[in-house]
Design a protein around this motif. Structure first.
Motif, PDB file in Angstrom:
ATOM      1  N   UNK A 182      23.243  32.917 -26.982  1.00  0.00           N
ATOM      2  CA  UNK A 182      22.809  34.087 -26.230  1.00  0.00           C
ATOM      3  C   UNK A 182      21.298  34.182 -26.084  1.00  0.00           C
ATOM      4  N   UNK A 183      20.567  34.006 -27.174  1.00  0.00           N
ATOM      5  CA  UNK A 183      19.122  34.215 -27.098  1.00  0.00           C
ATOM      6  C   UNK A 183      18.422  33.235 -26.150  1.00  0.00           C
ATOM      7  N   UNK A 184      18.746  31.928 -26.190  1.00  0.00           N
ATOM      8  CA  UNK A 184      18.141  31.035 -25.198  1.00  0.00           C
ATOM      9  C   UNK A 184      18.502  31.421 -23.766  1.00  0.00           C
ATOM     10  N   UNK A 185      19.703  31.935 -23.563  1.00  0.00           N
ATOM     11  CA  UNK A 185      20.098  32.367 -22.226  1.00  0.00           C
ATOM     12  C   UNK A 185      19.217  33.517 -21.747  1.00  0.00           C
ATOM     13  N   UNK A 200      18.400  35.128  -7.501  1.00  0.00           N
ATOM     14  CA  UNK A 200      19.729  35.148  -8.101  1.00  0.00           C
ATOM     15  C   UNK A 200      19.805  34.105  -9.202  1.00  0.00           C
ATOM     16  N   UNK A 201      20.724  34.319 -10.130  1.00  0.00           N
ATOM     17  CA  UNK A 201      20.983  33.363 -11.200  1.00  0.00           C
ATOM     18  C   UNK A 201      22.484  33.081 -11.245  1.00  0.00           C
ATOM     19  N   UNK A 202      22.831  31.802 -11.272  1.00  0.00           N
ATOM     20  CA  UNK A 202      24.209  31.390 -11.513  1.00  0.00           C
ATOM     21  C   UNK A 202      24.257  30.885 -12.944  1.00  0.00           C
ATOM     22  N   UNK A 203      25.074  31.497 -13.786  1.00  0.00           N
ATOM     23  CA  UNK A 203      25.076  31.106 -15.185  1.00  0.00           C
ATOM     24  C   UNK A 203      26.177  31.781 -15.971  1.00  0.00           C
ATOM     25  N   UNK A 204      26.000  31.788 -17.284  1.00  0.00           N
ATOM     26  CA  UNK A 204      27.002  32.421 -18.125  1.00  0.00           C
ATOM     27  C   UNK A 204      28.295  31.646 -18.146  1.00  0.00           C
ATOM     28  N   UNK A 205      28.239  30.386 -18.566  1.00  0.00           N
ATOM     29  CA  UNK A 205      29.463  29.590 -18.658  1.00  0.00           C
ATOM     30  C   UNK A 205      30.467  30.250 -19.593  1.00  0.00           C
ATOM     31  N   UNK A 206      29.948  30.965 -20.588  1.00  0.00           N
ATOM     32  CA  UNK A 206      30.791  31.694 -21.532  1.00  0.00           C
ATOM     33  C   UNK A 206      30.557  33.185 -21.338  1.00  0.00           C
ATOM     34  N   UNK A 207      31.638  33.953 -21.395  1.00  0.00           N
ATOM     35  CA  UNK A 207      31.563  35.375 -21.057  1.00  0.00           C
ATOM     36  C   UNK A 207      30.538  36.141 -21.878  1.00  0.00           C
ATOM     37  N   UNK A 208      30.466  35.850 -23.176  1.00  0.00           N
ATOM     38  CA  UNK A 208      29.530  36.597 -24.026  1.00  0.00           C
ATOM     39  C   UNK A 208      28.091  36.385 -23.581  1.00  0.00           C
ATOM     40  N   UNK A 210      27.158  35.573 -20.466  1.00  0.00           N
ATOM     41  CA  UNK A 210      27.016  36.236 -19.168  1.00  0.00           C
ATOM     42  C   UNK A 210      26.746  37.729 -19.349  1.00  0.00           C
ATOM     43  N   UNK A 211      27.509  38.361 -20.242  1.00  0.00           N
ATOM     44  CA  UNK A 211      27.350  39.797 -20.468  1.00  0.00           C
ATOM     45  C   UNK A 211      25.985  40.111 -21.070  1.00  0.00           C
ATOM     46  N   UNK A 212      25.586  39.339 -22.084  1.00  0.00           N
ATOM     47  CA  UNK A 212      24.299  39.571 -22.747  1.00  0.00           C
ATOM     48  C   UNK A 212      23.136  39.379 -21.772  1.00  0.00           C
ATOM     49  N   UNK A 213      23.159  38.314 -21.006  1.00  0.00           N
ATOM     50  CA  UNK A 213      22.056  38.015 -20.087  1.00  0.00           C
ATOM     51  C   UNK A 213      21.970  39.024 -18.962  1.00  0.00           C
ATOM     52  N   UNK A 214      23.106  39.399 -18.424  1.00  0.00           N
ATOM     53  CA  UNK A 214      23.104  40.384 -17.344  1.00  0.00           C
ATOM     54  C   UNK A 214      22.636  41.748 -17.846  1.00  0.00           C
ATOM     55  N   UNK A 215      23.122  42.132 -19.022  1.00  0.00           N
ATOM     56  CA  UNK A 215      22.772  43.444 -19.571  1.00  0.00           C
ATOM     57  C   UNK A 215      21.293  43.538 -19.929  1.00  0.00           C
ATOM     58  N   UNK A 216      20.764  42.499 -20.553  1.00  0.00           N
ATOM     59  CA  UNK A 216      19.381  42.543 -21.046  1.00  0.00           C
ATOM     60  C   UNK A 216      18.342  42.230 -19.974  1.00  0.00           C
ATOM     61  N   UNK A 217      18.715  41.414 -18.983  1.00  0.00           N
ATOM     62  CA  UNK A 217      17.691  40.918 -18.042  1.00  0.00           C
ATOM     63  C   UNK A 217      17.997  41.242 -16.578  1.00  0.00           C
ATOM     64  N   UNK A 218      19.095  40.722 -16.064  1.00  0.00           N
ATOM     65  CA  UNK A 218      19.249  40.745 -14.604  1.00  0.00           C
ATOM     66  C   UNK A 218      19.597  42.118 -14.042  1.00  0.00           C
ATOM     67  N   UNK A 225      23.491  38.280 -10.608  1.00  0.00           N
ATOM     68  CA  UNK A 225      23.951  37.327 -11.616  1.00  0.00           C
ATOM     69  C   UNK A 225      25.391  36.974 -11.302  1.00  0.00           C
ATOM     70  N   UNK A 226      25.669  35.674 -11.219  1.00  0.00           N
ATOM     71  CA  UNK A 226      27.005  35.226 -10.857  1.00  0.00           C
ATOM     72  C   UNK A 226      27.496  34.192 -11.850  1.00  0.00           C
ATOM     73  N   UNK A 227      28.660  34.433 -12.434  1.00  0.00           N
ATOM     74  CA  UNK A 227      29.272  33.466 -13.331  1.00  0.00           C
ATOM     75  C   UNK A 227      30.540  32.927 -12.687  1.00  0.00           C
ATOM     76  N   UNK A 228      30.699  31.607 -12.729  1.00  0.00           N
ATOM     77  CA  UNK A 228      31.878  30.976 -12.148  1.00  0.00           C
ATOM     78  C   UNK A 228      32.950  30.702 -13.182  1.00  0.00           C
ATOM     79  N   UNK A 229      32.703  31.037 -14.446  1.00  0.00           N
ATOM     80  CA  UNK A 229      33.706  30.734 -15.470  1.00  0.00           C
ATOM     81  C   UNK A 229      33.854  31.832 -16.513  1.00  0.00           C
ATOM     82  N   UNK A 230      33.140  32.938 -16.364  1.00  0.00           N
ATOM     83  CA  UNK A 230      33.294  34.062 -17.282  1.00  0.00           C
ATOM     84  C   UNK A 230      34.557  34.842 -16.956  1.00  0.00           C
ATOM     85  N   UNK A 231      35.472  34.962 -17.903  1.00  0.00           N
ATOM     86  CA  UNK A 231      36.770  35.584 -17.641  1.00  0.00           C
ATOM     87  C   UNK A 231      37.011  36.878 -18.413  1.00  0.00           C
TER      88      UNK A 231
END
Length: 259
Positions: A182-185, A200-208, A210-218, A225-231
């Motif tokens: 999470x922190x490097x993300x 825009x940022x495409x990222x967050x291969x893992x849901x946790x 994606x949520x942390x990065x979107x909440x704290x930054x984007x 912020x768009x994730x193609x694999x966060x479920x």
């Protein structure tokens, strides 16, 4: 089986990049995603490289900055040599901007169109390409899929001009690694948003992540912020609409898991 996974990731990310470009480039209603003229600040919030917080509470170019520029080729070192992978960032169509580094310790890829061109359309990519196996394979495949789409856009000279402007917009991808943590993300996203000013940022291969990065930054910085694999179902319920807007800033291209 491995090929099937890679093709699936590729389809997801080609679709994701298409969605990101469509959301941002096509409709004026999505201008809040790319408009960096109203980045708010106070004395405790950093505005990024070469910027200060004005009396109006907006991030502006520091008049005293040695990195001031009018075009990217003005970004030179003390010996007058061009500083590779530096870009003249201008906010809100200002005549002058600031030379900012596109790369960082976590963001080592700059590919696609010509980053030295005017009106560059930057997209960030944050994936676990340096994580321990097998997650690194996931991250590398995801980034490569985005770069395939960027290469195709380069062949057609990028995106059409923005409203009121002339000349196509070069699409440039800045690829970063979150190492599966999470922190490097968050750190990579902060560089992409505060320093580079990506749309825009495409990222967050893992849901946790994606949520942390979107909440704290984007989300606070009004960046898509768009994730193609966060479920995770938690992504669905994320409060991602800026005040006064009905446009959400967190998107995904795969269905949510059942709660």
């Amino acid at each position: 089986k491995g090929l099937g996974r890679r093709n699936s990731w590729r389809r997801g990310f080609l679709g994701g990049l298409s969605m990101a470009l469509g959301l941002i480039a096509a409709a004026p209603s999505c201008s809040l995603v790319v408009d960096t003229t109203d980045v708010q600040c106070n004395e405790t919030i950093s505005c990024g490289t070469g910027r200060v917080c004005s009396s109006d509470g907006l991030c502006i170019v520091d008049p005293a900055s040695a990195n001031s520029c009018t075009k990217t080729t003005d970004c030179v070192d003390a010996e007058g040599k061009f500083r590779e992978f530096h870009y003249c960032r201008k906010d809100g169509g200002a005549a002058k901007g600031t030379c900012v580094p596109l790369k960082s310790p976590l963001c080592d890829v700059v590919e696609g169109g010509d980053y030295k061109a005017d009106n560059v359309f930057f997209i960030g990519s944050i994936h676990p390409k340096t994580a321990p196996p097998p997650d690194d394979e996931v991250g590398i495949s995801m980034e490569q899929s985005i770069l395939v789409a960027a290469a195709d856009l380069k062949k057609i000279n990028g995106l059409p001009p923005a409203p009121g402007q002339s000349g196509n917009r070069q699409v440039v991808v800045i690829g970063c690694s979150d190492a599966g943590e999470q922190e490097p993300s968050v750190e990579a996203a902060t560089h992409l948003v505060d320093t580079v000013g990506v749309q825009a940022i495409i990222g967050g291969a893992f849901s946790s992540l994606a949520i942390k990065t979107a909440t704290d930054v984007t989300i606070p910085k009004k960046v898509l912020f768009l994730t193609a694999s966060g479920t995770s179902p938690l992504i669905t319920g994320r409060a991602d609409k800026p005040s006064g807007s009905d446009v959400g800033l967190v998107w995904r291209t795969v269905p949510s898991e059942h709660s």
